[in-house]
Design a protein around this motif. Sequence first.
Motif, PDB file in Angstrom:
ATOM      1  N   GLY A  84      48.075  39.117  98.388  1.00  0.00           N
ATOM      2  CA  GLY A  84      46.884  39.912  98.682  1.00  0.00           C
ATOM      3  C   GLY A  84      47.277  41.220  99.350  1.00  0.00           C
ATOM      4  N   ASP A  85      46.282  42.087  99.555  1.00  0.00           N
ATOM      5  CA  ASP A  85      46.543  43.425 100.095  1.00  0.00           C
ATOM      6  C   ASP A  85      47.277  43.402 101.434  1.00  0.00           C
ATOM      7  OD1 ASP A  85      45.332  44.579  97.899  1.00  0.00           O
ATOM      8  OD2 ASP A  85      43.400  44.864  98.902  1.00  0.00           O
ATOM      9  N   LYS A  86      46.839  42.556 102.341  1.00  0.00           N
ATOM     10  CA  LYS A  86      47.467  42.494 103.662  1.00  0.00           C
ATOM     11  C   LYS A  86      48.927  42.052 103.546  1.00  0.00           C
ATOM     12  CE  LYS A  86      46.782  40.690 108.304  1.00  0.00           C
ATOM     13  NZ  LYS A  86      46.031  39.760 109.146  1.00  0.00           N
ATOM     14  N   VAL A  88      50.833  42.326 100.909  1.00  0.00           N
ATOM     15  CA  VAL A  88      51.583  43.407 100.248  1.00  0.00           C
ATOM     16  C   VAL A  88      52.029  44.424 101.288  1.00  0.00           C
ATOM     17  CG1 VAL A  88      51.366  45.399  98.706  1.00  0.00           C
ATOM     18  CG2 VAL A  88      50.609  43.157  97.938  1.00  0.00           C
ATOM     19  N   GLY A  89      51.120  44.821 102.161  1.00  0.00           N
ATOM     20  CA  GLY A  89      51.460  45.773 103.215  1.00  0.00           C
ATOM     21  C   GLY A  89      52.576  45.263 104.110  1.00  0.00           C
ATOM     22  N   ARG A 105      55.508  47.323  94.441  1.00  0.00           N
ATOM     23  CA  ARG A 105      54.763  48.575  94.243  1.00  0.00           C
ATOM     24  C   ARG A 105      54.303  48.746  92.796  1.00  0.00           C
ATOM     25  NH1 ARG A 105      59.159  50.770  97.210  1.00  0.00           N
ATOM     26  NH2 ARG A 105      58.600  50.961  99.391  1.00  0.00           N
ATOM     27  N   ALA A 109      47.606  45.348  90.015  1.00  0.00           N
ATOM     28  CA  ALA A 109      46.674  44.755  90.973  1.00  0.00           C
ATOM     29  C   ALA A 109      45.600  43.977  90.215  1.00  0.00           C
ATOM     30  CB  ALA A 109      46.042  45.835  91.832  1.00  0.00           C
ATOM     31  N   GLU A 112      42.922  38.772  92.700  1.00  0.00           N
ATOM     32  CA  GLU A 112      43.566  37.889  93.676  1.00  0.00           C
ATOM     33  C   GLU A 112      44.775  38.526  94.352  1.00  0.00           C
ATOM     34  OE1 GLU A 112      45.120  37.035  89.567  1.00  0.00           O
ATOM     35  OE2 GLU A 112      43.116  37.156  90.427  1.00  0.00           O
ATOM     36  N   GLY A 113      45.194  39.700  93.894  1.00  0.00           N
ATOM     37  CA  GLY A 113      46.314  40.395  94.517  1.00  0.00           C
ATOM     38  C   GLY A 113      47.304  40.912  93.497  1.00  0.00           C
ATOM     39  N   LYS A 114      48.479  41.294  93.986  1.00  0.00           N
ATOM     40  CA  LYS A 114      49.543  41.803  93.117  1.00  0.00           C
ATOM     41  C   LYS A 114      50.471  40.655  92.761  1.00  0.00           C
ATOM     42  CE  LYS A 114      49.863  46.640  94.108  1.00  0.00           C
ATOM     43  NZ  LYS A 114      50.815  47.605  93.624  1.00  0.00           N
ATOM     44  N   LYS A 136      53.429  35.355 102.855  1.00  0.00           N
ATOM     45  CA  LYS A 136      52.314  34.793 102.067  1.00  0.00           C
ATOM     46  C   LYS A 136      51.523  33.786 102.894  1.00  0.00           C
ATOM     47  CE  LYS A 136      50.285  33.095  98.182  1.00  0.00           C
ATOM     48  NZ  LYS A 136      49.829  33.690  96.976  1.00  0.00           N
ATOM     49  N   ASN A 139      49.152  35.093 105.678  1.00  0.00           N
ATOM     50  CA  ASN A 139      47.987  35.907 105.291  1.00  0.00           C
ATOM     51  C   ASN A 139      47.002  35.145 104.430  1.00  0.00           C
ATOM     52  OD1 ASN A 139      48.559  38.754 106.268  1.00  0.00           O
ATOM     53  ND2 ASN A 139      50.493  38.124 105.422  1.00  0.00           N
TER      54      ASN A 139
END
Length: 139
Positions: A84-86, A88-89, A105, A109, A112-114, A136, A139
């Motif tokens: 998810g986004d968090k 990934v960051g 990167r 997307a 559900e995320g990358k 993972k 988060n």
Amino acid sequence: MSISFFNNKSQCPGEKDLAEVLGKKTEQWKKIRKFTHDFYPMAMEEWIYSGKNYGWSFRIKDRKRVIIYFIPCNGYFKVAFVLGDKAVGEALNSNISEDIKKLIRSAPAHAEGKGFRIDINDDYLVDDVKKLITIKLAN
């Protein structure tokens, strides 16, 4: 596309089959699998057949989501994640290898995320995969 070495729907791979196909990389598979269970003892695992275009893969999951997918190949294996986004960051700000950051990167997307796959053909990647599992699950 990631196609499993095992593509016979009627024959779920066993430990012996896996060791024969992975060869020396069996130890890396075992290390990642053990780490996941050590970090998250309630994890469940299963082999799934995803159709003739993908074959058999192995996954470890919690009650709601898959933590990590394993795709056996000839002499190595791939792991796959959906972050998810968090997460990934966090992964991009961590000390994982630049090669994996580049994969993240460039991953498409989805809701559900990358989702991305890593070829496990070098020992140093095991530590990066462990970090991704930790991220993972946080988060």
